[in-house]
Enzyme design. Structure first.
Site, mmCIF file in Angstrom:
data_model
loop_
_atom_site.group_PDB
_atom_site.id
_atom_site.type_symbol
_atom_site.label_atom_id
_atom_site.label_comp_id
_atom_site.label_asym_id
_atom_site.label_seq_id
_atom_site.Cartn_x
_atom_site.Cartn_y
_atom_site.Cartn_z
ATOM 1 N N CYS A 1 85.761 28.342 -8.533
ATOM 2 C CA CYS A 1 85.791 27.230 -7.580
ATOM 3 C C CYS A 1 85.464 27.758 -6.187
ATOM 4 O O CYS A 1 86.233 28.553 -5.610
ATOM 5 C CB CYS A 1 87.169 26.578 -7.593
ATOM 6 S SG CYS A 1 87.291 25.205 -6.427
ATOM 7 N N HIS B 1 52.058 32.407 -37.029
ATOM 8 C CA HIS B 1 52.332 33.317 -38.148
ATOM 9 C C HIS B 1 53.317 34.383 -37.689
ATOM 10 O O HIS B 1 53.190 34.943 -36.595
ATOM 11 C CB HIS B 1 51.034 33.977 -38.619
ATOM 12 C CG HIS B 1 51.231 34.958 -39.735
ATOM 13 N ND1 HIS B 1 51.714 34.587 -40.979
ATOM 14 C CD2 HIS B 1 51.011 36.296 -39.799
ATOM 15 C CE1 HIS B 1 51.783 35.663 -41.749
ATOM 16 N NE2 HIS B 1 51.372 36.702 -41.060
ATOM 17 N N CYS C 1 56.525 33.194 -44.124
ATOM 18 C CA CYS C 1 56.399 34.370 -43.265
ATOM 19 C C CYS C 1 57.583 34.472 -42.304
ATOM 20 O O CYS C 1 57.978 35.572 -41.910
ATOM 21 C CB CYS C 1 55.077 34.359 -42.501
ATOM 22 S SG CYS C 1 54.830 32.913 -41.442
#
Length: 487
Positions: free
Chosen positions: A293, A424, A190
């Site tokens: 930075c 599923h 599936c």
């Protein structure tokens, strides 16, 4: 075809028949039917309640209730003047084969039965340049009083009276809709079926592979053939055995019949198809990654390609979140840890930097992965949070540096229901440029679905296509990596 013995169950022993067993039986009957012109209409409302019932995963929480008797009263209209009954004009019903109807009727009773006999009409497609079409595809039948009549020859010189047709006679014309075929589950496939259906309904993908291209790669040839079968008129379901073998060969991690991740399969499939064609570039966009930075303000930018955007979900319980909030969290600036120091060219030493992501260029097809599966050293957890996402209009203009307008609309969703190992996969897909209706692709079963059901807590992969006008306002020379996904 003989109906399996298990279909002999009646309402009296329905409690001993699991929802998954009903789903399996109906799927087999729908797939193996040898009577393609014998159909019955079933109320879309009733069928949707049955589909929710049989799709309840084991161990997946509260089960959907078993529907009552079949009730087709809401799809029958009566002409107030002629007194004749007919089907509702709107798409309020689904069509099932005669074997499926007989089985559902035996299980649930109810009705009334509404046969839908096909009247086949041959339609010439301007895109076809050959004459290999089968004239037997075109049939017209007498459909008096909603009953199957004799075949009518559209090329005949007979008059209506000679053909047995009378005034106000009903004839039914049903044109097969392409792109409404299911995929047979070969055993825990599936995850593959749902991914393929989403790709099959991706406009540039199916338009490309439905053309007569001489593909070089084995995977591309198998995928093109599979899409041709899925988009063939009159096809109920296709068994993708050859395609599965080619997938196993191209990506051995999917060999066998184990459950896998649909997103991982999609990325592997797109990578394999990319070796044969550049069409999968419709999924490719660019992100700008910036290191800043804080001490001196020095910034370093790199540009990476992506095929999908994997958005994190909150691990703590939350009633609802939005797709946009997930995207903003994904793009948010965050400090790098002390074990990941950056050499600042301005300070000439290792510094702790902040990392920031920006969308630089979005693709024609934008795929989001909602990261529902979280792994740790000891366990795998699924996050079932409800994510609210737009269906008609997703505007990402404010998040993209390189585009003036970025409007998208949803056209497919890959769903995962249930828990880890017991789940599923299904797919929702929109028939773009056809009836613009949404359909649910649950392995072999294909049925209409209301747009209101598309947004759910089962959504796992979201597929958007760019719509409207978009104007590139900047041009930039950027370095591209070979990465297909930015995690």
């Amino acid at each position: 075809m003989t109906i399996p013995n298990s279909t002999a169950s009646t309402a009296e022993n329905a409690s001993s028949r699991l929802p998954a067993e009903e789903k399996r039986i109906v799927s087999e009957l729908a797939t193996n039917s040898n009577e393609p012109d014998s159909y019955f209409a079933v109320s879309k409302r009733w069928y949707a309640s049955w589909r929710k019932y049989v799709n309840t995963p084991l161990g997946g929480g509260a089960a959907a209730p078993r529907p009552g008797p079949i009730d087709n009263s809401d799809i029958i209209e009566t002409d107030p003047y002629l007194g004749r009954k007919s089907l509702a004009k709107e798409k309020a019903y689904v069509l099932v084969t005669q074997l499926v109807w007989n089985t559902l009727l035996e299980w649930y009773s109810g009705g009334p039965p509404i046969p839908r006999t096909f009247i086949y009409l041959y339609l010439s497609d301007s895109r076809d340049d050959d004459d290999d079409n089968d004239d037997n595809e075109a049939h017209i039948r007498d459909y008096y009083d909603m009953n199957k009549g004799e075949l009518l020859d559209p090329l005949s010189n007979k008059s209506l009276e000679e053909s047995g047709l009378v005034t106000n006679q009903d004839i039914l014309l049903e044109v097969d809709e392409r792109g409404l075929a299911g995929l047979v589950n070969l055993g825990n496939t599936c995850y593959m079926n749902s991914a393929v259906q989403c790709l099959a309904h991706t406009p540039p993908i199916h338009e490309y592979f439905l053309r007569d291209h001489a593909h070089q790669g084995e995977l591309a040839k198998a995928f093109g053939k599979l899409l041709t079968e899925l988009w063939s008129s009159g096809t109920n379901a296709v068994a993708p055995r050859v395609f599965k073998k080619k997938v196993d060969k191209a990506a051995p991690q999917f060999t066998g019949h184990y459950q896998h991740d649909s997103h991982e399969l999609l990325l592997a499939l797109l990578t394999g198809l990319h070796q044969d064609s550049d069409i999968v570039n419709v999924f490719q966009g660019q992100c700008k990654s910036s290191l800043v930075c804080p001490v001196c303000g020095e910034t370093a930018n790199t540009y990476d390609s992506f095929t999908s955007l994997s958005l994190p979900l909150p691990s703590t319980p939350t009633p609802s979140i939005s797709l946009i909030s997930c995207l903003e969290e994904y793009l948010a600036e965050e400090p790098l840890g002390p074990d990941n120091m950056w050499f600042c060219p301005q300070c000439k030493k290792q510094r702790q930097a902040n990392k920031k992501l920006d969308l630089w260029k979005l693709p024609e097809i934008l795929m989001f992965q909602l990261k529902r599966f979280r792994t740790s050293k000891y366990f795998l957890k699924k996050i079932d949070a409800f994510v609210d996402f737009p269906v008609d209009e997703l505007d990402l203009s404010k998040y993209v540096e390189n585009w003036e307008s970025c409007l998208y609309e949803l056209y497919a969703v890959c769903n995962h229901d249930g828990g880890i190992g017991l789940g599923h996969y299904t797919a929702y897909a929109k028939m773009i440029d056809d009836d613009n209706e949404w359909y649910c692709y649950d392995d072999s079963l294909v049925s209409p679905v209301d747009e209101s059901e598309i947004v759910s807590s089962a959504a796992y992969l979201l597929f958007y296509r760019r719509v409207g006008s978009e104007t590139e306002t900047k041009s930039a020379e950027v370095s591209m990596t070979d990465d297909m996904d930015l995690s």
